[in-house]
Scaffold this motif. Structure first.
Motif, short mmCIF file in Angstrom:
data_model
loop_
_atom_site.label_atom_id
_atom_site.label_comp_id
_atom_site.label_asym_id
_atom_site.label_seq_id
_atom_site.Cartn_x
_atom_site.Cartn_y
_atom_site.Cartn_z
N ARG A 69 0.83 -1.20 0.00
CA ARG A 69 0.00 0.00 0.00
C ARG A 69 0.87 1.25 0.00
O ARG A 69 0.55 2.25 -0.67
N SER A 70 1.98 1.22 0.74
CA SER A 70 2.90 2.35 0.77
C SER A 70 3.53 2.57 -0.60
O SER A 70 3.66 3.71 -1.06
N VAL A 71 3.92 1.48 -1.25
CA VAL A 71 4.52 1.60 -2.59
C VAL A 71 3.52 2.21 -3.57
O VAL A 71 3.85 3.12 -4.33
N ARG A 230 5.04 0.20 6.44
CA ARG A 230 4.87 -1.23 6.21
C ARG A 230 3.81 -1.74 7.17
O ARG A 230 3.58 -1.15 8.22
N SER A 231 3.17 -2.83 6.82
CA SER A 231 2.21 -3.44 7.74
C SER A 231 2.94 -4.48 8.57
O SER A 231 3.93 -5.08 8.13
N GLY A 232 2.48 -4.70 9.79
CA GLY A 232 3.17 -5.64 10.66
C GLY A 232 2.33 -6.04 11.85
O GLY A 232 1.21 -5.56 12.06
N LYS A 233 2.89 -6.95 12.63
CA LYS A 233 2.26 -7.45 13.84
C LYS A 233 3.14 -7.03 15.02
O LYS A 233 4.35 -7.27 15.02
N LEU A 234 2.53 -6.40 16.03
CA LEU A 234 3.27 -5.90 17.19
C LEU A 234 3.00 -6.77 18.41
O LEU A 234 1.94 -7.38 18.54
N LYS A 272 -2.36 -7.14 16.00
CA LYS A 272 -2.31 -7.44 14.58
C LYS A 272 -2.75 -6.24 13.74
O LYS A 272 -3.35 -5.30 14.23
N ASN A 273 -2.42 -6.32 12.44
CA ASN A 273 -2.90 -5.33 11.46
C ASN A 273 -2.56 -3.90 11.84
O ASN A 273 -3.42 -3.00 11.81
N HIS A 274 -1.32 -3.68 12.22
CA HIS A 274 -0.84 -2.33 12.49
C HIS A 274 0.13 -1.91 11.38
O HIS A 274 0.65 -2.73 10.63
N TYR A 275 0.35 -0.61 11.31
CA TYR A 275 1.30 -0.05 10.35
C TYR A 275 2.45 0.59 11.10
O TYR A 275 2.25 1.22 12.15
N ASN A 282 6.94 5.31 14.37
CA ASN A 282 5.68 5.23 15.11
C ASN A 282 4.79 4.15 14.50
O ASN A 282 4.92 3.82 13.32
N PHE A 283 3.89 3.62 15.31
CA PHE A 283 2.97 2.60 14.81
C PHE A 283 1.53 3.04 15.09
O PHE A 283 1.26 3.81 16.00
N PHE A 284 0.61 2.52 14.28
CA PHE A 284 -0.77 2.97 14.36
C PHE A 284 -1.67 1.95 13.66
O PHE A 284 -1.25 1.26 12.73
N PRO A 285 -2.92 1.82 14.12
CA PRO A 285 -3.83 0.84 13.52
C PRO A 285 -4.43 1.29 12.20
O PRO A 285 -4.88 0.45 11.41
N GLN A 286 -4.44 2.59 11.95
CA GLN A 286 -5.02 3.11 10.72
C GLN A 286 -4.11 4.16 10.11
O GLN A 286 -3.39 4.87 10.82
#
Length: 318
Positions: A69-71, A230-234, A272-275, A282-286
């Motif tokens: 999605r970032s690309v 990037r998307s990832g799991k924290l 799950k489903n964090h960016y 920083n990380f965030f769900p949306q």
């Protein structure tokens, strides 16, 4: 014969990248660029655009350094009408894949990729380029053969409707913005002849400057506004409060306090489903999002957009 587009392959598997390159060379594509991650892919893409190239992009859904999605977002910021073929082993009805298709990915290719599907996708792009963009001399010749504007519009609308099952009036108006009157008249004729069926009106986001509904979304970090993410799991370790990506917990050891995490829900939780932002970490769900008009390049937020109702149709016997 017009020269073929450059092709940009963004694929982290060298074997798959070379396999795609070898096959595309058999199809006549000679300018093929392979990148193994999103960062080098974006850099190569920007270089191609700055050199007046219009590459076709084959984008792997899973990349080691960033999110597909970032690309897409970064590419759309440079050239909103770029054609990106999304290659993934994930099913097409997966929500993440559907989001990227809605975002503007040109087509979905299921992995392992079948050569006939690649050939079909590239032939479709070639046909569109030849008709709408690249073969201007051919279009001029068609225009001379077809005497009046209305007949020419009918011919071009037929070409479009043969390759789509659903469409809105505003979609066609964006393609032929100087011929709205003829389009509406011809659609009524097609409806009367049973070739298309009128459905409920479709409410679409429209540009707040030119009123076009040819729009794409771009996404960015809510904190620093970067489109590199990037998307990832924290994993959050309750005892010390550390929150970081799951791959930082090597051998189930917390990277901060070095203690072993044992029981899910007791020692730690999985987010799950964090960016994760590649720039500010920083990380965030949306993600935050804006819109870009493909017609006038205007960028605007959802609050600033216009909403436009447009007749919606289904093709039945084109």
């Amino acid at each position: 014969m017009s020269s073929k587009n450059d092709v940009l392959i963004i694929e982290d598997s060298p074997a798959i990248g070379m396999l795609l390159k070898n096959y595309l060379e058999k199809l006549g594509y000679t300018q093929i660029h392979i990148c193994s991650n999103g960062a080098s892919g974006i850099m190569t893409f920007k270089d191609l655009i700055s050199n007046k190239k219009d590459p076709i992009v084959l984008l792997d859904y899973m990349l080691p350094d960033t999110d597909a999605r970032s690309v897409l977002t970064q590419m759309f910021e440079v050239k909103p009408d770029i054609r990106v073929l999304l290659a993934t082993a994930t099913e097409e009805d997966d929500e993440g894949v559907k989001d990227l298709i809605r975002l503007g990915a040109y087509q979905y290719l299921q992995k392992p990729i079948r050569f006939e599907h690649i050939k079909s996708a590239f032939e479709t792009i070639e046909e569109e380029d030849n008709f709408f963009k690249k073969e201007s001399s051919q279009i001029d010749m068609m225009s001379k053969q077809i005497e009046d504007l209305e007949s020419k519009i009918r011919y071009r609308v037929d070409m479009v409707l043969q390759s789509t099952s659903n469409f809105s009036l505003s979609f066609l108006q964006n393609l032929f913005n100087d011929s709205n009157e003829y389009i509406s008249t011809y659609l009524k004729e097609l409806e009367e002849n049973g070739k298309i069926t009128r459905l409920s009106d479709k409410k679409e986001i429209a540009c707040n400057q030119c009123d076009s509904t040819s729009i794409t979304q771009i996404f960015y970090c809510p904190s620093c506004k970067s489109s590199k993410f990037r998307s990832g799991k924290l994993i959050e370790h309750y005892e010390c409060g550390n929150i970081s990506e799951d791959n930082t917990y090597v051998n189930d050891l917390c990277p901060s306090c070095k203690k072993l995490i044992k029981a899910l829900g007791v020692d730690y939780r999985v987010m799950k489903n964090h960016y994760i932002c590649n720039d500010c970490s920083n990380f965030f769900p949306q993600l935050s999002t804006d819109y870009v008009c493909l017609k006038c390049q205007n960028k605007f937020s959802l609050d600033e957009c216009r909403w436009k109702n447009s007749p919606f149709y289904k093709t039945t016997s084109m």
